[in-house]
Design a protein around this motif. Sequence first.
Motif, PDB file in Angstrom:
ATOM      1  N   GLU A 323      54.240 -11.171 -48.491  1.00 49.12           N
ATOM      2  CA  GLU A 323      52.979 -11.559 -47.894  1.00 49.12           C
ATOM      3  C   GLU A 323      53.113 -12.583 -46.778  1.00 49.12           C
ATOM      4  OE1 GLU A 323      50.376 -12.818 -50.958  1.00 49.12           O
ATOM      5  OE2 GLU A 323      50.346 -10.881 -51.979  1.00 49.12           O
ATOM      6  N   ALA A 324      54.348 -12.957 -46.428  1.00 50.55           N
ATOM      7  CA  ALA A 324      54.539 -13.959 -45.366  1.00 50.55           C
ATOM      8  C   ALA A 324      54.077 -13.438 -44.020  1.00 50.55           C
ATOM      9  CB  ALA A 324      56.010 -14.367 -45.289  1.00 50.55           C
ATOM     10  N   GLY A 325      54.112 -12.127 -43.849  1.00 56.57           N
ATOM     11  CA  GLY A 325      53.764 -11.562 -42.558  1.00 56.57           C
ATOM     12  C   GLY A 325      52.776 -10.426 -42.664  1.00 56.57           C
ATOM     13  N   LEU A 326      52.105 -10.171 -41.555  1.00 59.40           N
ATOM     14  CA  LEU A 326      51.214  -9.019 -41.432  1.00 59.40           C
ATOM     15  C   LEU A 326      51.773  -8.141 -40.317  1.00 59.40           C
ATOM     16  CD1 LEU A 326      48.542  -7.499 -42.033  1.00 59.40           C
ATOM     17  CD2 LEU A 326      47.476  -8.940 -40.269  1.00 59.40           C
ATOM     18  N   ILE A 327      51.973  -6.867 -40.612  1.00 61.73           N
ATOM     19  CA  ILE A 327      52.520  -5.931 -39.630  1.00 61.73           C
ATOM     20  C   ILE A 327      51.480  -4.853 -39.356  1.00 61.73           C
ATOM     21  CG2 ILE A 327      54.345  -4.258 -39.144  1.00 61.73           C
ATOM     22  CD1 ILE A 327      56.147  -5.922 -40.978  1.00 61.73           C
ATOM     23  N   VAL A 328      51.134  -4.694 -38.068  1.00 62.92           N
ATOM     24  CA  VAL A 328      50.137  -3.710 -37.655  1.00 62.92           C
ATOM     25  C   VAL A 328      50.716  -2.863 -36.525  1.00 62.92           C
ATOM     26  CG1 VAL A 328      48.178  -5.161 -38.332  1.00 62.92           C
ATOM     27  CG2 VAL A 328      49.096  -5.326 -36.008  1.00 62.92           C
ATOM     28  N   THR A 329      50.124  -1.706 -36.298  1.00 58.89           N
ATOM     29  CA  THR A 329      50.630  -0.823 -35.247  1.00 58.89           C
ATOM     30  C   THR A 329      50.139  -1.211 -33.855  1.00 58.89           C
ATOM     31  OG1 THR A 329      48.826   0.720 -35.672  1.00 58.89           O
ATOM     32  CG2 THR A 329      50.929   1.142 -36.786  1.00 58.89           C
ATOM     33  N   TRP A 330      48.963  -1.869 -33.793  1.00 64.57           N
ATOM     34  CA  TRP A 330      48.436  -2.318 -32.491  1.00 64.57           C
ATOM     35  C   TRP A 330      47.344  -3.335 -32.747  1.00 64.57           C
ATOM     36  CZ3 TRP A 330      50.885  -2.055 -28.208  1.00 64.57           C
ATOM     37  CH2 TRP A 330      50.254  -2.277 -26.982  1.00 64.57           C
ATOM     38  N   CYS A 331      47.024  -4.144 -31.736  1.00 66.07           N
ATOM     39  CA  CYS A 331      45.948  -5.125 -31.895  1.00 66.07           C
ATOM     40  C   CYS A 331      45.400  -5.483 -30.523  1.00 66.07           C
ATOM     41  CB  CYS A 331      46.447  -6.383 -32.605  1.00 66.07           C
ATOM     42  SG  CYS A 331      47.492  -7.446 -31.572  1.00 66.07           S
ATOM     43  N   ASP A 332      44.305  -6.220 -30.506  1.00 61.09           N
ATOM     44  CA  ASP A 332      43.786  -6.788 -29.270  1.00 61.09           C
ATOM     45  C   ASP A 332      44.568  -8.075 -29.028  1.00 61.09           C
ATOM     46  OD1 ASP A 332      42.329  -8.386 -27.402  1.00 61.09           O
ATOM     47  OD2 ASP A 332      40.559  -7.159 -27.764  1.00 61.09           O
ATOM     48  N   GLN A 333      45.555  -8.007 -28.140  1.00 62.68           N
ATOM     49  CA  GLN A 333      46.485  -9.117 -27.966  1.00 62.68           C
ATOM     50  C   GLN A 333      45.801 -10.396 -27.500  1.00 62.68           C
ATOM     51  OE1 GLN A 333      50.682  -8.582 -26.929  1.00 62.68           O
ATOM     52  NE2 GLN A 333      50.168  -9.432 -24.941  1.00 62.68           N
ATOM     53  N   LEU A 334      44.828 -10.271 -26.622  1.00 64.66           N
ATOM     54  CA  LEU A 334      44.142 -11.458 -26.120  1.00 64.66           C
ATOM     55  C   LEU A 334      43.424 -12.213 -27.239  1.00 64.66           C
ATOM     56  CD1 LEU A 334      42.715  -9.998 -22.812  1.00 64.66           C
ATOM     57  CD2 LEU A 334      44.393 -11.839 -22.987  1.00 64.66           C
ATOM     58  N   GLU A 335      42.743 -11.486 -28.108  1.00 67.35           N
ATOM     59  CA  GLU A 335      42.045 -12.135 -29.224  1.00 67.35           C
ATOM     60  C   GLU A 335      43.032 -12.833 -30.147  1.00 67.35           C
ATOM     61  OE1 GLU A 335      39.531  -9.492 -31.360  1.00 67.35           O
ATOM     62  OE2 GLU A 335      37.879  -9.674 -29.942  1.00 67.35           O
ATOM     63  N   VAL A 336      44.170 -12.193 -30.374  1.00 71.98           N
ATOM     64  CA  VAL A 336      45.184 -12.786 -31.245  1.00 71.98           C
ATOM     65  C   VAL A 336      45.776 -14.036 -30.602  1.00 71.98           C
ATOM     66  CG1 VAL A 336      47.484 -12.437 -32.237  1.00 71.98           C
ATOM     67  CG2 VAL A 336      45.728 -10.663 -32.475  1.00 71.98           C
ATOM     68  N   LEU A 337      46.176 -13.939 -29.340  1.00 78.46           N
ATOM     69  CA  LEU A 337      46.773 -15.090 -28.663  1.00 78.46           C
ATOM     70  C   LEU A 337      45.796 -16.267 -28.576  1.00 78.46           C
ATOM     71  CD1 LEU A 337      48.724 -13.407 -25.718  1.00 78.46           C
ATOM     72  CD2 LEU A 337      49.714 -14.604 -27.676  1.00 78.46           C
ATOM     73  N   ALA A 338      44.519 -15.978 -28.498  1.00 73.94           N
ATOM     74  CA  ALA A 338      43.514 -17.035 -28.379  1.00 73.94           C
ATOM     75  C   ALA A 338      43.218 -17.711 -29.717  1.00 73.94           C
ATOM     76  CB  ALA A 338      42.222 -16.462 -27.805  1.00 73.94           C
ATOM     77  N   HIS A 339      43.683 -17.131 -30.805  1.00 80.13           N
ATOM     78  CA  HIS A 339      43.352 -17.686 -32.127  1.00 80.13           C
ATOM     79  C   HIS A 339      44.086 -19.007 -32.354  1.00 80.13           C
ATOM     80  CE1 HIS A 339      42.744 -18.001 -36.458  1.00 80.13           C
ATOM     81  NE2 HIS A 339      41.812 -17.062 -36.332  1.00 80.13           N
ATOM     82  N   ARG A 340      43.399 -19.952 -32.961  1.00 80.33           N
ATOM     83  CA  ARG A 340      43.938 -21.303 -33.173  1.00 80.33           C
ATOM     84  C   ARG A 340      45.195 -21.309 -34.033  1.00 80.33           C
ATOM     85  NH1 ARG A 340      43.369 -22.726 -38.172  1.00 80.33           N
ATOM     86  NH2 ARG A 340      41.912 -21.607 -39.534  1.00 80.33           N
ATOM     87  N   ALA A 341      45.388 -20.270 -34.872  1.00 80.44           N
ATOM     88  CA  ALA A 341      46.536 -20.253 -35.793  1.00 80.44           C
ATOM     89  C   ALA A 341      47.848 -19.874 -35.108  1.00 80.44           C
ATOM     90  CB  ALA A 341      46.264 -19.292 -36.953  1.00 80.44           C
ATOM     91  N   VAL A 342      47.769 -19.253 -33.938  1.00 83.85           N
ATOM     92  CA  VAL A 342      48.983 -18.770 -33.267  1.00 83.85           C
ATOM     93  C   VAL A 342      49.662 -19.912 -32.524  1.00 83.85           C
ATOM     94  CG1 VAL A 342      49.898 -17.214 -31.495  1.00 83.85           C
ATOM     95  CG2 VAL A 342      48.127 -16.418 -33.069  1.00 83.85           C
ATOM     96  N   GLY A 343      50.953 -20.109 -32.810  1.00 85.85           N
ATOM     97  CA  GLY A 343      51.703 -21.181 -32.162  1.00 85.85           C
ATOM     98  C   GLY A 343      52.794 -20.710 -31.240  1.00 85.85           C
TER      99      GLY A 343
END
Length: 431
Positions: A323-343
Amino acid sequence: MQNQRGHAHVLVVTYPAQGHINPLLQFAKRLNSKGVKATVATTPYTIDSIRVNSSIAVELISDGFDEGGFNQAPTLEAYLESFKTAGSKTLAELIMKLNNSGTPVCCVAYDSLLSWALGVAKGFGIPAAIMLTNSATVCSFYWQINRGCLTLPVEQETLAAPMPGLPSLDISDLPSFLAQPTNQSAYLALILDKLGTLDENDWVFCNSFEELESELLEALAAEWPVVTIGPMVPSFYLDRRIEGDTSYGASLWNHDNDQCLKWLDSKPLKSVVYVSFGSMACISTDQLQEVACGLKASNMPFLWVAKEFKDHRLLELVDSIGEAGLIVTWCDQLEVLAHRAVGCFVTHCGWNSTLEGLSLGRCESEPRRRDRHEGGTRKCLTEVMIGERSGEIMGNASKWRELARRDVSAGGSSDKKIDEFIAKLQPNPQV
């Protein structure tokens, strides 16, 4: 000026790949936000994937493979030749249609892989603008090759003497087109062809920004006609001057971003490593396994976009991560990069991903640049996320975000250059 803006009509012609559609579509939105009519031309295979506001028209041109696009073609060479033939014909037909619509085309802005669009525009006496979708730095290498100043493949010895406006480089710093040209010979031929015709264009635009490549642009200013007008990233993440512009408006892959955002919401601030190698990069199983081992060893939560997981070794390794990671086939990269949790953003350093990472203030890491021994990826992640230099690295990322925002904001370098382009547009009198 206002009268010209009201009647100017720019036809934006895209190459049908995600990383090429995005910046051209964003350019059309920038023009539209400044009062210019913009029409986007794309292929039947990609047209249903484009969703933009109703003030921007989307029209068809053909690549000769209308049912399946690139995947329908027997070879890359066959696809490019077919696109040149069918694209030239259908682009000319589209221009004639638009010229009879009441707002004739006064400029054709085209993706740099579609060099034949220049001839079509000139055939109608219409000015043309080429859009370079790579960095100015990479394009300068191709330009030097075209002038005979460099030869292929580029060797380490050649890089011993710094190129104009660039620091000393290692062979690993170069794109594969330059280091291993035989692997992409058809695309490379297109790229070199376009660099040979830059001066035939009325405008040469580059999806970059002045602050990012200032030394190179200054060094070549007297002989190289490139104008930076980027980063071409949705306005919501930069200057916020285009209402509702929260995404590019095109996705060739389905994704469920709610799953990604919900998972990120459960993670602490700047704790997550985001991993994506883009839409077109070819990553070997060994490379993917190396990254997976590094992520596991880091003990950091990660979100990995991976279309490539087919090998049983990778599947077993991913299962062991738990459960340490989440693996997906595609995502909205901008929304992910903008999220406060991403370092941190582990990327293949495709140009769109690089600009998005910079524009959203995310630290970027590229595995090929690290030591290839076991633990190299883990050491890199530790250095960026929690190492002694972590604060400095994240501070630099924030600095680049502010510089990118400044260049596209009102009065910024890129914004001024787009305004200068618009001021020179002359309504086409053809009907």
